[in-house]
Scaffold this active site. Structure first.
Site, mmCIF file in Angstrom:
data_model
loop_
_atom_site.group_PDB
_atom_site.id
_atom_site.type_symbol
_atom_site.label_atom_id
_atom_site.label_comp_id
_atom_site.label_asym_id
_atom_site.label_seq_id
_atom_site.Cartn_x
_atom_site.Cartn_y
_atom_site.Cartn_z
ATOM 1 N N ASN A 9 0.859 -1.191 0.000
ATOM 2 C CA ASN A 9 0.000 0.000 0.000
ATOM 3 C C ASN A 9 0.892 1.237 0.000
ATOM 4 O OD1 ASN A 9 -1.822 2.042 0.537
ATOM 5 N ND2 ASN A 9 -2.389 1.307 2.588
ATOM 6 N N LYS A 11 0.070 4.270 -0.294
ATOM 7 C CA LYS A 11 -0.598 5.447 0.294
ATOM 8 C C LYS A 11 -0.387 6.682 -0.597
ATOM 9 C CE LYS A 11 -0.362 3.228 4.752
ATOM 10 N NZ LYS A 11 -0.332 3.344 6.198
ATOM 11 N N HIS A 99 -9.766 0.793 5.116
ATOM 12 C CA HIS A 99 -8.462 1.009 5.771
ATOM 13 C C HIS A 99 -8.674 1.951 6.959
ATOM 14 C CE1 HIS A 99 -4.400 2.374 6.521
ATOM 15 N NE2 HIS A 99 -3.972 1.303 5.871
ATOM 16 N N GLU A 101 -7.107 4.388 8.029
ATOM 17 C CA GLU A 101 -6.961 5.821 7.732
ATOM 18 C C GLU A 101 -8.227 6.377 7.076
ATOM 19 O OE1 GLU A 101 -3.211 5.433 5.667
ATOM 20 O OE2 GLU A 101 -2.291 4.893 7.581
ATOM 21 N N GLU A 171 -5.421 -5.291 10.731
ATOM 22 C CA GLU A 171 -4.393 -4.274 10.929
ATOM 23 C C GLU A 171 -4.661 -3.524 12.227
ATOM 24 O OE1 GLU A 171 -2.502 -2.935 7.002
ATOM 25 O OE2 GLU A 171 -4.367 -1.838 7.193
ATOM 26 N N GLY A 177 2.217 2.165 10.759
ATOM 27 C CA GLY A 177 3.138 3.290 10.585
ATOM 28 C C GLY A 177 3.855 3.695 11.855
ATOM 29 N N SER A 212 3.255 -2.303 10.313
ATOM 30 C CA SER A 212 4.715 -2.317 10.464
ATOM 31 C C SER A 212 5.352 -3.662 10.116
ATOM 32 C CB SER A 212 5.106 -1.866 11.879
ATOM 33 O OG SER A 212 4.673 -0.535 12.110
HETATM 34 P P1 PGA Z 1 2.605 0.146 7.699
HETATM 35 O O1 PGA Z 1 1.157 0.366 7.057
HETATM 36 O O2 PGA Z 1 3.178 -1.117 7.119
HETATM 37 O O3 PGA Z 1 3.394 1.363 7.301
HETATM 38 O O4 PGA Z 1 2.425 0.045 9.174
HETATM 39 C C1 PGA Z 1 0.280 -0.712 6.881
HETATM 40 C C2 PGA Z 1 -1.008 -0.231 6.271
HETATM 41 O O5 PGA Z 1 -1.431 0.888 6.555
HETATM 42 O O6 PGA Z 1 -1.638 -0.946 5.473
#
Ligand code: PGA
Length: 250
Positions: A9, A11, A99, A101, A171, A177, A212
Site C-alpha cells: 500500500n 498510500k 483502511h 486511515e 491491521e 506506521g 509495520s
Molecule cells: P505500515 O502500514 O506497514 O506502514 O504500518 C500498513 C497499512 O497501513 O496498510
C-alpha cells in the site's frame, strides 16, 4: 492450501517517476521465475493517478494492481470520487476497503465500508477488507469484539459467502506506521477469531496481517497458521525490502 498474498500500500507517496521506478524494480526482481511457479501473489496499491502507469509497468509480470479506495456509488454527480467500474477500466483486480486511515481520517463508518465492499464486488473487484482495533480498545480487551463487529457489518450487508470470497486484512491501528508490530501470537489470536467467525465457508479465505510488517518480522508473522500474507505500508516503498517480505511468504 491457501496461496499467500502480499500487498504493498503506497498510500499518498511518490510521483510518476518514483512509481515507474518502483514498479520496474519489482518486476526485475520478480521475473526470475515463470508466473505459474510462484507460490505467492504480489499486489501493488499505488495512488489512483498512477494506477494506469503502474499497470503498464507490471504488464506480463504476474504482479496485480489495486486501488486504495473506491466510491460506494456506481456513477453520477459525485465530484472527486472514483467508481469500481473505473478502477476495473484502469486494470485493477483489487481494492482496499475500510483502511483505518479511511475510517479515522475520512469518517468512513462500518456501514459505508460495507457499501463500498458491495460496490467493489459488483464491479468485479476483489475487496481487501481492513479491520483493526485502536490501542485503547486493545487495552480494554475489546480487540476481538471490535474486529468481529467490523466484519459483521459487511456480512450483514453482503452475506457470509461474499465476505468469504474476498480478503480480510487484520491491521491493529496502533501498529500502522508506528514501527510497533503485533507479536506473532497476538496476530494469530485475532486471525483465529476471524477464521472462526467466517466458519466453514471461510476456511480458504485469505487473511492478511498489516501493521509495520518488515523483512525482519515477516517470516514469523507469515508462519502463523491463520496468517496468509501481509498488507505492507511503509516498507512497500522500498523495492528490495518489499521483495524480501514477499519472499518470506513463500
Ligand atoms: P505500515 O502500514 O506497514 O506502514 O504500518 C500498513 C497499512 O497501513 O496498510
Amino acid at each position: 492450501m491457501i496461496k499467500p498474498l502480499v500487498a504493498g500500500n503506497w498510500k499518498m507517496h511518490g510521483n510518476t517517476e518514483t512509481a515507474r521506478h518502483l514498479a520496474a524494480q519489482l518486476v526485475a526482481q520478480w521475473s526470475d521465475r515463470p508466473v505459474a511457479e510462484r507460490s505467492v501473489e504480489m499486489v501493488l496499491f499505488p495512488p489512483s493517478v498512477h494506477l494506469s502507469l503502474v499497470k503498464g509497468a507490471v504488464a506480463g509480470s504476474g504482479i496485480a494492481v489495486g486501488a486504495q479506495n473506491l466510491s460506494q456509488h456506481g456513477s453520477g454527480a459525485y465530484t472527486g470520487e472514483i467508481s469500481g467500474d473505473m478502477l476495473v477500466d484502469q486494470g485493477c483486480d483489487y481494492v482496499l476497503v475500510g483502511h483505518s486511515e479511511r475510517r479515522d481520517l475520512f469518517g468512513e463508518s462500518s456501514a459505508t465500508v460495507a457499501e463500498k465492499f458491495k460496490a467493489a464486488q459488483s464491479s468485479g473487484l476483489i475487496p481487501i477488507l481492513c479491520v483493526g482495533e485502536t490501542l485503547r480498545q486493545r487495552q480494554q480487551e475489546q480487540t476481538v469484539a471490535v474486529v468481529t463487529a467490523q466484519i459483521k457489518a459487511v456480512i450483514d450487508c453482503v452475506g457470509m459467502h461474499n465476505v468469504c470470497r474476498a480478503v480480510v486484512a487484520y491491521e491493529p491501528v496502533w501498529a500502522i506506521g508506528t514501527g510497533e508490530t503485533a507479536s506473532p501470537e497476538q496476530a494469530q489470536q485475532v486471525h483465529r477469531a476471524i477464521r472462526n467467525q467466517l466458519g466453514e465457508v471461510g476456511l480458504s479465505t485469505r487473511l492478511l496481517y498489516g501493521g509495520s510488517v518488515k523483512a525482519s518480522n515477516a517470516a514469523e508473522l507469515f508462519g502463523q497458521p491463520d496468517i496468509n500474507g501481509g498488507l505492507v505500508g511503509g516498507a512497500s516503498l522500498e523495492a528490495i525490502e518489499f521483495f524480501n517480505i514477499v519472499k518470506r511468504a513463500e
